[in-house]
Design an enzyme around this catalytic site. Structure first.
Site, PDB file in Angstrom:
ATOM      1  N   LYS A  63       7.028  -3.701  -3.972  1.00  0.00           N
ATOM      2  CA  LYS A  63       8.474  -3.643  -3.904  1.00  0.00           C
ATOM      3  C   LYS A  63       8.900  -3.719  -2.155  1.00  0.00           C
ATOM      4  O   LYS A  63       9.542  -3.935  -2.133  1.00  0.00           O
ATOM      5  CB  LYS A  63       8.661  -2.745  -4.326  1.00  0.00           C
ATOM      6  CG  LYS A  63       9.677  -1.864  -4.769  1.00  0.00           C
ATOM      7  CD  LYS A  63      10.733  -2.964  -5.776  1.00  0.00           C
ATOM      8  CE  LYS A  63      11.518  -2.205  -5.392  1.00  0.00           C
ATOM      9  NZ  LYS A  63      12.782  -3.408  -6.271  1.00  0.00           N
TER      10      LYS A  63
ATOM     11  N   CYS B 259       0.833  -1.751  -0.366  1.00  0.00           N
ATOM     12  CA  CYS B 259       0.083   0.160  -0.254  1.00  0.00           C
ATOM     13  C   CYS B 259       0.931   1.279  -0.255  1.00  0.00           C
ATOM     14  O   CYS B 259       1.330   1.649   0.857  1.00  0.00           O
ATOM     15  CB  CYS B 259      -0.951  -0.015   1.217  1.00  0.00           C
ATOM     16  SG  CYS B 259      -1.682  -1.483   1.192  1.00  0.00           S
TER      17      CYS B 259
ATOM     18  N   ASN C 121      -1.629   2.259   5.750  1.00  0.00           N
ATOM     19  CA  ASN C 121      -0.833   1.052   5.661  1.00  0.00           C
ATOM     20  C   ASN C 121      -0.337   0.634   6.574  1.00  0.00           C
ATOM     21  O   ASN C 121      -0.649   0.975   7.613  1.00  0.00           O
ATOM     22  CB  ASN C 121       0.203   1.845   4.597  1.00  0.00           C
ATOM     23  CG  ASN C 121       1.425   0.899   3.828  1.00  0.00           C
ATOM     24  OD1 ASN C 121       1.381   0.089   4.414  1.00  0.00           O
ATOM     25  ND2 ASN C 121       2.873   0.989   3.760  1.00  0.00           N
ATOM     26  N   GLY C 122      -0.563  -1.077   6.786  1.00  0.00           N
ATOM     27  CA  GLY C 122      -0.099  -1.350   7.492  1.00  0.00           C
ATOM     28  C   GLY C 122      -1.126  -2.614   8.153  1.00  0.00           C
ATOM     29  O   GLY C 122      -1.797  -2.904   7.693  1.00  0.00           O
TER      30      GLY C 122
ATOM     31  N   LYS D 268      13.866 -14.730  -9.782  1.00  0.00           N
ATOM     32  CA  LYS D 268      13.636 -14.150 -10.366  1.00  0.00           C
ATOM     33  C   LYS D 268      12.270 -14.382 -11.973  1.00  0.00           C
ATOM     34  O   LYS D 268      11.441 -13.747 -12.140  1.00  0.00           O
ATOM     35  CB  LYS D 268      15.388 -13.663 -11.611  1.00  0.00           C
ATOM     36  CG  LYS D 268      15.786 -12.694 -11.129  1.00  0.00           C
ATOM     37  CD  LYS D 268      15.439 -11.659 -10.877  1.00  0.00           C
ATOM     38  CE  LYS D 268      14.577 -11.341  -9.165  1.00  0.00           C
ATOM     39  NZ  LYS D 268      14.816 -10.850  -8.576  1.00  0.00           N
TER      40      LYS D 268
ATOM     41  N   GLU E  52       8.769 -15.161 -10.151  1.00  0.00           N
ATOM     42  CA  GLU E  52       7.890 -14.270  -9.768  1.00  0.00           C
ATOM     43  C   GLU E  52       7.160 -13.352 -11.384  1.00  0.00           C
ATOM     44  O   GLU E  52       6.551 -12.149 -10.912  1.00  0.00           O
ATOM     45  CB  GLU E  52       8.449 -13.293  -9.216  1.00  0.00           C
ATOM     46  CG  GLU E  52       9.921 -12.505  -8.950  1.00  0.00           C
ATOM     47  CD  GLU E  52      11.133 -11.768  -7.892  1.00  0.00           C
ATOM     48  OE1 GLU E  52      10.367 -11.379  -7.582  1.00  0.00           O
ATOM     49  OE2 GLU E  52      12.204 -11.760  -8.267  1.00  0.00           O
TER      50      GLU E  52
ATOM     51  N   ARG F 268       5.377   0.230  -6.203  1.00  0.00           N
ATOM     52  CA  ARG F 268       5.357  -0.559  -4.842  1.00  0.00           C
ATOM     53  C   ARG F 268       4.807  -1.644  -4.874  1.00  0.00           C
ATOM     54  O   ARG F 268       4.723  -2.333  -4.145  1.00  0.00           O
ATOM     55  CB  ARG F 268       5.046   0.401  -3.859  1.00  0.00           C
ATOM     56  CG  ARG F 268       5.896   1.624  -3.327  1.00  0.00           C
ATOM     57  CD  ARG F 268       5.204   2.439  -2.655  1.00  0.00           C
ATOM     58  NE  ARG F 268       4.625   1.542  -1.196  1.00  0.00           N
ATOM     59  CZ  ARG F 268       5.314   2.211  -0.242  1.00  0.00           C
ATOM     60  NH1 ARG F 268       6.638   2.811  -0.006  1.00  0.00           N
ATOM     61  NH2 ARG F 268       5.055   1.794   1.064  1.00  0.00           N
TER      62      ARG F 268
ATOM     63  N   HIS G  60      18.817 -36.603  -4.771  1.00  0.00           N
ATOM     64  CA  HIS G  60      18.566 -37.455  -3.611  1.00  0.00           C
ATOM     65  C   HIS G  60      16.309 -36.934  -3.962  1.00  0.00           C
ATOM     66  O   HIS G  60      16.110 -36.558  -2.831  1.00  0.00           O
ATOM     67  CB  HIS G  60      18.647 -35.862  -2.527  1.00  0.00           C
ATOM     68  CG  HIS G  60      19.896 -36.757  -2.594  1.00  0.00           C
ATOM     69  ND1 HIS G  60      20.066 -37.954  -1.622  1.00  0.00           N
ATOM     70  CD2 HIS G  60      21.398 -35.970  -2.055  1.00  0.00           C
ATOM     71  CE1 HIS G  60      21.902 -37.936  -1.770  1.00  0.00           C
ATOM     72  NE2 HIS G  60      22.211 -37.048  -1.948  1.00  0.00           N
TER      73      HIS G  60
ATOM     74  N   GLU H 256      18.574 -17.855  -6.840  1.00  0.00           N
ATOM     75  CA  GLU H 256      17.767 -16.096  -7.028  1.00  0.00           C
ATOM     76  C   GLU H 256      17.562 -16.479  -8.783  1.00  0.00           C
ATOM     77  O   GLU H 256      16.426 -15.834  -9.185  1.00  0.00           O
ATOM     78  CB  GLU H 256      19.161 -15.279  -7.195  1.00  0.00           C
ATOM     79  CG  GLU H 256      19.234 -13.697  -7.496  1.00  0.00           C
ATOM     80  CD  GLU H 256      17.803 -13.065  -7.389  1.00  0.00           C
ATOM     81  OE1 GLU H 256      17.382 -13.615  -6.184  1.00  0.00           O
ATOM     82  OE2 GLU H 256      17.556 -11.855  -7.896  1.00  0.00           O
TER      83      GLU H 256
ATOM     84  N   TRP I 197      -2.850  -2.668  -1.639  1.00  0.00           N
ATOM     85  CA  TRP I 197      -2.171  -4.088  -1.927  1.00  0.00           C
ATOM     86  C   TRP I 197      -3.541  -4.899  -0.852  1.00  0.00           C
ATOM     87  O   TRP I 197      -2.963  -5.126   0.339  1.00  0.00           O
ATOM     88  CB  TRP I 197      -0.637  -4.368  -1.870  1.00  0.00           C
ATOM     89  CG  TRP I 197       0.206  -5.209  -1.766  1.00  0.00           C
ATOM     90  CD1 TRP I 197       0.435  -6.136  -3.079  1.00  0.00           C
ATOM     91  CD2 TRP I 197      -0.208  -6.665  -1.025  1.00  0.00           C
ATOM     92  NE1 TRP I 197       1.084  -7.336  -3.397  1.00  0.00           N
ATOM     93  CE2 TRP I 197       0.978  -7.935  -1.898  1.00  0.00           C
ATOM     94  CE3 TRP I 197       0.141  -7.243  -0.177  1.00  0.00           C
ATOM     95  CZ2 TRP I 197       1.241  -8.537  -1.252  1.00  0.00           C
ATOM     96  CZ3 TRP I 197       0.392  -8.066   0.853  1.00  0.00           C
ATOM     97  CH2 TRP I 197       1.158  -8.720  -0.035  1.00  0.00           C
TER      98      TRP I 197
HETATM   99  C1  F6R Z   1      12.928 -10.099  -5.701  1.00  0.00           C
HETATM  100  C2  F6R Z   1      12.222  -9.054  -4.349  1.00  0.00           C
HETATM  101  C3  F6R Z   1      11.717  -9.464  -3.184  1.00  0.00           C
HETATM  102  C4  F6R Z   1      12.440  -8.617  -1.591  1.00  0.00           C
HETATM  103  C5  F6R Z   1      11.763  -8.825  -0.813  1.00  0.00           C
HETATM  104  C6  F6R Z   1      12.564  -8.432   0.411  1.00  0.00           C
HETATM  105  O1  F6R Z   1      13.120  -9.433  -6.924  1.00  0.00           O
HETATM  106  O2  F6R Z   1      12.511  -8.477  -4.775  1.00  0.00           O
HETATM  107  O3  F6R Z   1      11.859 -11.203  -2.990  1.00  0.00           O
HETATM  108  O4  F6R Z   1      14.000  -9.617  -1.903  1.00  0.00           O
HETATM  109  O5  F6R Z   1      10.615  -8.796  -0.923  1.00  0.00           O
HETATM  110  O6  F6R Z   1      12.858  -6.804  -0.065  1.00  0.00           O
HETATM  111  P1  F6R Z   1      14.080  -6.349   0.593  1.00  0.00           P
HETATM  112  O7  F6R Z   1      15.120  -6.030  -0.108  1.00  0.00           O
HETATM  113  O8  F6R Z   1      13.170  -4.889  -0.006  1.00  0.00           O
HETATM  114  O9  F6R Z   1      13.423  -6.252   2.235  1.00  0.00           O
END
Ligand code: F6R
Length: 631
Positions: A626, A2, A102-103, A510, A513, A27, A529, A506, A76
């Site tokens: 984000k 949010c 927000n929260g 990527k 997501e 975000r 395994h 990672e 969100w």
């Molecule tokens: C993946 C991604 C998320 C963040 C996670 C932590 O691309 O962006 O997995 O890495 O939400 O976010 P931060 O780094 O802001 O704590």
């Protein structure tokens, strides 16, 4: 997650709010809304829409929303589906109070039950809706004291209400009877006040403010503020008035420009040579006396000498960076290191051990679990009298002005510039570099590596920017072509070992997501395994094979996968052994130490092109945010 924008001043609120909301889109959100108070009629008008802002804009086209004071929100969904009835702002029954939040209000159900018993009718499934009703109840009580109907009275009412709220919030409140006033408050969720020319604008994040002003006042935790066109009053949780000077926004926090790229994510992948240059410029200095390079982190590193172990707390991509960090800190610098998911650490922390360095890693600096886990660690260490348990903290972030920036003194600011794409790319790269710096620093202090070995690593880091530029040039088009073949794929397996196991994780994160294709990363040796049962010709395997101590092992693990008919993609230099791959994404030769910094680039490009080719919203993938500011 949010996003909040709130404005009071002399200019029309609507365009300011919409501009702010647009800047918060990155975000992640699934509905949006605004409320503006008309100071002449003393009416609040609300408008909300499901989905993207363009739906809200369509709604607004035929509506006149005069007024210079208003609040806006991108939601969100947490409590209640992404439907109009759950979109913010939420109002009291008469529509004279409007709130965006927000929260998460953890005790909302108890509060709601009580209000319902008093006859209040709720119109949404959200936790937020209790707030305007509670404020109304407070205002009713205050009216018996014959207080004026003004911003100060609203401030008192909101303060009384938030003292009953459990959980986290950033909120902004409008009251039709005090039509030039705004009350804003925060607990464990960010809120920043921008001081514009003729208006104050308050928002969850700096991009929403940067268009109006570069002078800001970040609110501290548990603060509440009254904003009117004439000024700001900020109070702490003890109701003490706070006076402090505003600060300037950094230029990098103001720029949100896609340049000529189709998506922010692609631009940000291409920003990585610059991220490397910034890091080298900021943190690597040559000692003029002995010609040796030193890591110049902006804090006193004397306490490093007493450190016997390290714990790292992070989520998602940041945790993958932390895992590479663990490898470096243990194998290069000889310090026992553990990495924890922040969400797990909070509820099952390891027993306290002395002389520990705690590192929080978060690009946004706002991840609720990471902030809470670090907070918990500070508290449990501070409660011990023995000095060996003193909290020693470092945070690695891209947002120095964020919550973690205020929580932790020792900051490694990765200076990557604002990252708009939800999928972290350049910030991951910057986090990795930060760990190389820490590993070098510890190796120098503890003497765990000879100066030759340290110099070799530093020399490789210095050469990174042109190497990454070459990788981008070499792999952008080829990964776009490969993406065509992968367009309809359902599952992808990523394999890596040692320092590149987190890169496999990672790569998989990527891909899933942004393309919504199922992907999983495994340590290559673990395949037999269990996960090998998944393999057949429909499941491609991407195998990271960097020359070094586990190269032969990774190649034999790749052979095992190939024997199950999987299409094999190698992320490796062209050398003996790599001929087994059906497709080789060539990586320049390097030591195994720096290989993660190179290997990640083609994986980011491949994920990007697969998602773009599928026509997906690469920069704002569904359900993701984000800044994950709720638990
Ligand atoms: C993946 C991604 C998320 C963040 C996670 C932590 O691309 O962006 O997995 O890495 O939400 O976010 P931060 O780094 O802001 O704590």
């Amino acid at each position: 997650m949010c996003g909040i924008v709130a404005v009071t001043g002399y200019k029309k609120a609507l365009p300011l709010l919409m501009n702010g909301l647009e800047k918060l889109e990155y975000r992640g959100y699934d509905s949006a809304g605004i409320a503006i108070v008309n100071s002449e009629t003393k009416n609040i008008t609300c408008n909300k829409a499901e989905g993207k802002l363009k739906n809200l804009i369509k709604n607004l086209n035929d509506k006149n929303m005069p007024g210079t004071v208003g609040i806006g929100h991108t939601r969100w969904a947490t409590h209640g589906k992404p439907e109009i009835k759950n979109a913010h702002p939420h109002t009291n029954s008469s529509g004279t109070i409007a709130v965006v939040q927000n929260g998460i209000i953890e005790n909302f159900q108890d509060l709601k039950n009580k209000l319902q018993k008093e006859g209040v009718i709720f119109n949404s499934d959200t936790d937020t809706e209790v707030i305007p009703h509670l404020i109304q109840r407070e205002l009713n009580t205050l009216s018996k004291l014959n207080l004026d109907k003004n911003g100060s009275t609203l401030l008192v009412a909101v303060r009384n209400v938030i003292s009953d709220l459990e959980g986290s919030y950033a909120l902004a409140v409008l009251w039709a009877d005090a039509p030039t006033s705004l009350v804003v408050a925060r607990r464990q969720a960010p809120l920043i006040i921008g001081l514009g020319e003729g208006e104050f604008i308050c928002a969850s994040d700096t991009p929403a403010i940067a268009n109006f002003t570069n002078i800001i006042l970040p609110m501290e935790d548990e603060e509440i503020a009254l904003l009117t066109p004439l000024g700001i009053e900020i109070y702490d949780s003890n109701n003490e008035r706070q006076y402090r000077s505003p600060v300037s926004l950094k230029v990098s926090e103001q720029i949100m420009d896609k340049m000529n790229f189709k998506h922010y994510m692609l631009k940000e992948i291409y920003d990585q040579p610059e991220t490397a240059k910034n890091w080298l410029k900021n943190y690597l200095i040559k000692d003029l006396e002995n010609g040796q390079y030193q890591i110049n982190y902006p804090f006193d590193t004397k306490f490093f000498e007493s450190i016997e172990r390290i714990e790292i707390i992070a989520c998602g991509t940041s945790k993958h960076a932390a895992m590479v960090g663990k490898f470096l800190l243990e194998q290069f610098s000889g310090i026992p290191t553990n990495v924890f998911y922040a969400s797990e650490f909070r509820y099952s922390p390891p027993p306290l051990l002395p002389n520990t360095l705690t590192i929080g890693v978060t690009q946004s600096g706002e991840t609720a679990d990471t902030i809470a886990a670090i907070d918990m660690e500070i508290k449990r260490r501070s409660s011990k009298e023995d000095k060996k348990f003193t909290p020693n903290l470092i945070a690695i972030t891209n947002r120095k002005e964020s919550s973690i920036g205020r929580q932790v003194l020792n900051i490694i600011d990765i200076c990557a510039g604002i990252e708009v794409g939800v999928a972290a790319t350049k910030t991951f790269f910057g986090q990795l570099l930060s760990f190389y710096g820490l590993a070098i620093k510890f190796a120098q202090i503890k003497g765990t590596q000879g100066s030759d070995e340290i110099d070799k690593l530093i020399t490789e880091l210095i050469k990174l920017p042109p190497l990454i530029e070459d990788l981008l040039e070499q792999h952008n088009e080829s990964s776009e072509k490969l993406a065509h073949d992968f367009f309809n794929i359902k599952d992808v397996i990523f394999l890596g070992r040692g320092i590149n196991y987190p890169i496999a994780l990672e790569g998989a994160l990527k891909l899933k997501e942004i393309s919504y294709i199922h992907a999983a990363g495994y340590p290559a040796g673990e395949m037999k395994h269990g996960p090998i049962a998944l393999l057949d010709k429909k499941v491609p395997v991407i195998s990271i094979a960097s020359p070094g101590q586990v190269f032969d092992k990774v190649i034999s693990n790749a052979q095992e996968a190939k024997a199950r008919d999987s299409f094999m993609i190698g992320i490796a230099p062209e050398c003996n052994g790599t001929e087994i791959f059906d497709y080789l994404m060539k990586i320049p030769s390097s030591t195994e130490w720096v290989s993660p910094l190179l290997n990640i680039v083609p994986l980011q490009l491949l994920s990007y092109h697969i998602a773009a080719h599928r026509g997906l919203d690469v920069d704002q993938p569904r359900n993701l945010a984000k800044s994950v500011t709720v638990e």
